[in-house]
Motif scaffolding. Structure first.
Motif, PDB file in Angstrom:
ATOM      1  N   SER A   1       0.828  -1.204   0.000  1.00 33.38           N
ATOM      2  CA  SER A   1       0.000   0.000   0.000  1.00 33.38           C
ATOM      3  C   SER A   1       0.859   1.249   0.000  1.00 33.38           C
ATOM      4  O   SER A   1       0.514   2.252  -0.631  1.00 33.38           O
ATOM      5  N   SER A   2       2.003   1.207   0.692  1.00 37.69           N
ATOM      6  CA  SER A   2       2.911   2.351   0.753  1.00 37.69           C
ATOM      7  C   SER A   2       4.302   1.881   1.132  1.00 37.69           C
ATOM      8  O   SER A   2       4.478   0.793   1.681  1.00 37.69           O
ATOM      9  N   VAL A   3       5.285   2.720   0.826  1.00 40.35           N
ATOM     10  CA  VAL A   3       6.679   2.433   1.142  1.00 40.35           C
ATOM     11  C   VAL A   3       7.275   3.657   1.837  1.00 40.35           C
ATOM     12  O   VAL A   3       7.063   4.792   1.394  1.00 40.35           O
ATOM     13  N   PHE A   4       8.007   3.420   2.925  1.00 40.03           N
ATOM     14  CA  PHE A   4       8.606   4.498   3.706  1.00 40.03           C
ATOM     15  C   PHE A   4      10.102   4.262   3.873  1.00 40.03           C
ATOM     16  O   PHE A   4      10.549   3.111   3.944  1.00 40.03           O
ATOM     17  N   LEU A   5      10.842   5.358   3.955  1.00 39.53           N
ATOM     18  CA  LEU A   5      12.220   5.343   4.404  1.00 39.53           C
ATOM     19  C   LEU A   5      12.261   6.176   5.676  1.00 39.53           C
ATOM     20  O   LEU A   5      11.894   7.356   5.661  1.00 39.53           O
ATOM     21  N   LEU A   6      12.687   5.560   6.784  1.00 38.90           N
ATOM     22  CA  LEU A   6      12.650   6.202   8.096  1.00 38.90           C
ATOM     23  C   LEU A   6      14.056   6.345   8.664  1.00 38.90           C
ATOM     24  O   LEU A   6      14.958   5.565   8.335  1.00 38.90           O
ATOM     25  N   ASP A   7      14.230   7.352   9.543  1.00 38.86           N
ATOM     26  CA  ASP A   7      15.477   7.436  10.290  1.00 38.86           C
ATOM     27  C   ASP A   7      15.379   6.518  11.506  1.00 38.86           C
ATOM     28  O   ASP A   7      14.377   5.829  11.719  1.00 38.86           O
TER      29      ASP A   7
ATOM     30  N   LEU B   1      11.554   9.920   6.226  1.00 41.40           N
ATOM     31  CA  LEU B   1      12.392  10.706   5.322  1.00 41.40           C
ATOM     32  C   LEU B   1      11.778  10.738   3.926  1.00 41.40           C
ATOM     33  O   LEU B   1      11.833  11.745   3.238  1.00 41.40           O
ATOM     34  N   ILE B   2      11.209   9.604   3.516  1.00 42.19           N
ATOM     35  CA  ILE B   2      10.524   9.468   2.228  1.00 42.19           C
ATOM     36  C   ILE B   2       9.240   8.679   2.485  1.00 42.19           C
ATOM     37  O   ILE B   2       9.244   7.681   3.203  1.00 42.19           O
ATOM     38  N   ALA B   3       8.137   9.132   1.900  1.00 44.88           N
ATOM     39  CA  ALA B   3       6.865   8.412   2.021  1.00 44.88           C
ATOM     40  C   ALA B   3       6.203   8.372   0.650  1.00 44.88           C
ATOM     41  O   ALA B   3       5.978   9.414   0.035  1.00 44.88           O
ATOM     42  N   ARG B   4       5.916   7.164   0.157  1.00 48.49           N
ATOM     43  CA  ARG B   4       5.259   7.020  -1.144  1.00 48.49           C
ATOM     44  C   ARG B   4       4.013   6.158  -0.971  1.00 48.49           C
ATOM     45  O   ARG B   4       4.095   4.981  -0.646  1.00 48.49           O
ATOM     46  N   ASP B   5       2.840   6.773  -1.167  1.00 48.22           N
ATOM     47  CA  ASP B   5       1.554   6.086  -1.025  1.00 48.22           C
ATOM     48  C   ASP B   5       1.101   5.616  -2.407  1.00 48.22           C
ATOM     49  O   ASP B   5       0.949   6.422  -3.328  1.00 48.22           O
ATOM     50  N   TYR B   6       0.863   4.308  -2.553  1.00 46.04           N
ATOM     51  CA  TYR B   6       0.488   3.749  -3.850  1.00 46.04           C
ATOM     52  C   TYR B   6      -1.005   3.462  -3.969  1.00 46.04           C
ATOM     53  O   TYR B   6      -1.575   3.593  -5.044  1.00 46.04           O
TER      54      TYR B   6
ATOM     55  N   ARG C   1      18.336  12.663   2.222  1.00 47.03           N
ATOM     56  CA  ARG C   1      17.927  14.069   2.251  1.00 47.03           C
ATOM     57  C   ARG C   1      18.474  14.839   1.051  1.00 47.03           C
ATOM     58  O   ARG C   1      17.838  15.757   0.542  1.00 47.03           O
ATOM     59  N   ASP C   2      19.663  14.458   0.588  1.00 53.13           N
ATOM     60  CA  ASP C   2      20.284  15.173  -0.534  1.00 53.13           C
ATOM     61  C   ASP C   2      19.724  14.745  -1.886  1.00 53.13           C
ATOM     62  O   ASP C   2      19.933  15.441  -2.880  1.00 53.13           O
ATOM     63  N   ASN C   3      19.033  13.611  -1.951  1.00 55.16           N
ATOM     64  CA  ASN C   3      18.607  13.062  -3.240  1.00 55.16           C
ATOM     65  C   ASN C   3      17.150  12.608  -3.242  1.00 55.16           C
ATOM     66  O   ASN C   3      16.795  11.655  -3.923  1.00 55.16           O
ATOM     67  N   PHE C   4      16.279  13.320  -2.508  1.00 56.46           N
ATOM     68  CA  PHE C   4      14.906  12.845  -2.376  1.00 56.46           C
ATOM     69  C   PHE C   4      14.149  12.874  -3.698  1.00 56.46           C
ATOM     70  O   PHE C   4      13.256  12.058  -3.934  1.00 56.46           O
ATOM     71  N   VAL C   5      14.495  13.810  -4.601  1.00 61.51           N
ATOM     72  CA  VAL C   5      13.801  13.876  -5.892  1.00 61.51           C
ATOM     73  C   VAL C   5      14.069  12.612  -6.705  1.00 61.51           C
ATOM     74  O   VAL C   5      13.143  11.995  -7.263  1.00 61.51           O
ATOM     75  N   ILE C   6      15.332  12.199  -6.776  1.00 57.54           N
ATOM     76  CA  ILE C   6      15.698  10.983  -7.506  1.00 57.54           C
ATOM     77  C   ILE C   6      15.033   9.759  -6.876  1.00 57.54           C
ATOM     78  O   ILE C   6      14.562   8.855  -7.571  1.00 57.54           O
ATOM     79  N   ILE C   7      14.964   9.727  -5.541  1.00 51.53           N
ATOM     80  CA  ILE C   7      14.376   8.574  -4.857  1.00 51.53           C
ATOM     81  C   ILE C   7      12.891   8.446  -5.192  1.00 51.53           C
ATOM     82  O   ILE C   7      12.386   7.339  -5.430  1.00 51.53           O
ATOM     83  N   TYR C   8      12.170   9.578  -5.236  1.00 49.04           N
ATOM     84  CA  TYR C   8      10.753   9.510  -5.606  1.00 49.04           C
ATOM     85  C   TYR C   8      10.586   9.022  -7.049  1.00 49.04           C
ATOM     86  O   TYR C   8       9.670   8.254  -7.357  1.00 49.04           O
ATOM     87  N   GLU C   9      11.481   9.446  -7.938  1.00 48.75           N
ATOM     88  CA  GLU C   9      11.425   8.960  -9.321  1.00 48.75           C
ATOM     89  C   GLU C   9      11.659   7.457  -9.368  1.00 48.75           C
ATOM     90  O   GLU C   9      10.962   6.723 -10.096  1.00 48.75           O
TER      91      GLU C   9
ATOM     92  N   THR D   1      18.584   9.612 -14.196  1.00 49.95           N
ATOM     93  CA  THR D   1      19.934  10.037 -13.869  1.00 49.95           C
ATOM     94  C   THR D   1      19.893  11.178 -12.884  1.00 49.95           C
ATOM     95  O   THR D   1      18.942  11.948 -12.813  1.00 49.95           O
ATOM     96  N   GLN D   2      20.944  11.309 -12.106  1.00 52.09           N
ATOM     97  CA  GLN D   2      21.015  12.385 -11.128  1.00 52.09           C
ATOM     98  C   GLN D   2      21.189  13.745 -11.793  1.00 52.09           C
ATOM     99  O   GLN D   2      20.933  14.774 -11.190  1.00 52.09           O
ATOM    100  N   GLU D   3      21.635  13.767 -13.065  1.00 43.43           N
ATOM    101  CA  GLU D   3      21.808  15.030 -13.785  1.00 43.43           C
ATOM    102  C   GLU D   3      20.674  15.288 -14.764  1.00 43.43           C
ATOM    103  O   GLU D   3      20.814  16.083 -15.678  1.00 43.43           O
ATOM    104  N   SER D   4      19.531  14.645 -14.579  1.00 47.42           N
ATOM    105  CA  SER D   4      18.457  14.745 -15.566  1.00 47.42           C
ATOM    106  C   SER D   4      17.938  16.167 -15.725  1.00 47.42           C
ATOM    107  O   SER D   4      17.446  16.534 -16.777  1.00 47.42           O
ATOM    108  N   HIS D   5      18.075  17.021 -14.692  1.00 46.19           N
ATOM    109  CA  HIS D   5      17.545  18.369 -14.801  1.00 46.19           C
ATOM    110  C   HIS D   5      18.366  19.269 -15.722  1.00 46.19           C
ATOM    111  O   HIS D   5      17.928  20.347 -16.091  1.00 46.19           O
TER     112      HIS D   5
END
Length: 340
Positions: free
Chosen positions: A3-9, A15-20, A104-112, A136-140
């Motif tokens: 149902s969802s995937v989390f990355l926690l400290d 730190l990351i929450a993705r609800d499917y 924290r430094d790469n949350f955009v890539i992680i969501y992708e 890719t990390q340089e996609s922007h």
């Protein structure tokens, strides 16, 4: 399905929450750490699967990060745990280390990556090399938006088409480690070998490789004599590229390999061994000090050699001003490990 995937400290903060699927409120993750602590107090160990109020929490830990999948369905627990394991490998492949800071430094890539690796809670693409072709990390800063490779929609999702090399090469390494329990008298109580077959493949096109094993099951099924050279493998785990039906029928490992480095299979050999290096220790307690005498004896053939051997001897954590003497090699005190 998840149902969802989390990355926690380590404190359980997302730190990351993705609800499917939207069938479990995101606030349900707040019960994960208290539930984990309760089970650890009761069982004395951390359980990978926890359940409360119809919600199942599946998790694994990598350094200071928890990867957690939540589900209300009667899902295959091993599938979701395997997905978390692959997610961990993908993130390490991208960021070299899976830590709170790298997340924290790469949350955009992680969501992708989470959007590509899972669709409506169902695992899809988990091969790092394929994901790296179009996320890719340089996609922007790219002027041309990369298209997903054909491998994403092909039956062979772990290898792209059109790969070409001027020189075709295949490298295979068998890496084995020994787990052993020895009593104070030097007698072996239990022993096994954990092995892995690792490959580097640089081949053109879509090659099909076959690998035979000196397998005891195959010799017995065909009525041939193994003459003491066959091995009986247990807990065999293959890379997804291996055709399991082919292996079940004639014990041949047939596969179209990923490009580059990968782990083809892991296995376990339950066999009686003697320690390659037997360590004997004598501990004497004196007034105000403790004396350790450690003797190491090699028990392999003379023509064989061992390099990079490290022997760790645990000492009291409050040890002060230790002194050492070694007849072979060198000794140093490692206070962070309470050992020398």
């Amino acid at each position: 399905m998840a149902s969802s995937v989390f990355l926690l400290d380590l404190k359980g903060k997302p730190l990351i929450a993705r609800d499917y699927r939207g069938d479990i409120p995101l606030t349900a993750i707040e019960r994960f750490m208290p539930l984990l602590q309760e089970r650890e107090d009761e069982e004395g160990t951390s359980l990978p699967v926890l359940t409360e109020n119809g919600v199942t929490y599946l998790h694994l830990r990598e350094k200071d990060v928890y990867l957690v999948a939540l589900t209300r369905k009667n899902a295959n627990a091993m599938t979701l745990l395997q997905f978390l394991h692959h997610l961990c490998k993908v993130l390490i492949e991208y960021f070299k280390a899976l830590e709170e800071e790298s997340i924290r430094d790469n949350f955009v890539i992680i969501y992708e990556l989470l959007d590509e690796m899972m669709d409506y809670g169902v695992p899809q693409i988990t091969e790092p090399k394929i994901l790296q072709e179009y996320i890719t990390q340089e996609s922007h800063i790219l002027e041309i938006v990369p298209r997903p490779p054909l491998a994403v929609t092909n039956a062979v999702s772990w290898r792209s088409e059109g790969i070409s090399y001027r020189k075709n090469e295949v490298f295979l390494d068998v890496v084995e480690s020994i787990n052993m329990l020895v009593n104070p008298a030097g007698n072996v109580l239990s022993s096994d070998i954990q092995g892995a077959v690792k490959m580097k493949v640089y081949l053109t096109g879509m090659p099909e490789l076959r690998l035979g094993l000196n397998d005891k099951v195959m010799f017995e099924s065909t009525g041939r004599s193994a003459k003491g050279k066959a091995v009986e493998m247990e807990d065999i785990r293959f890379h997804q590229c291996v055709r399991l039906s082919k292996f079940e029928s004639d014990r041949t490992i047939s596969f179209i390999p990923p490009d580059g480095e990968f782990e083809l299979m892991t296995y376990r050999l339950n066999t009686q061994l003697k320690p390659l290096i037997l360590c004997e220790s004598v501990i004497e307690t004196h007034r105000g000090r403790i004396e350790f005498m450690v003797k190491a004896k090699a028990q392999f053939k003379q023509r064989s050699t061992a390099s990079g051997v490290e022997i760790a001897v645990p000492v009291p954590s409050d040890a002060d001003s230790p002194k050492f003497k070694a007849t072979v090699g060198s000794v140093k005190y490692v206070p962070e490990r309470a050992a020398f």
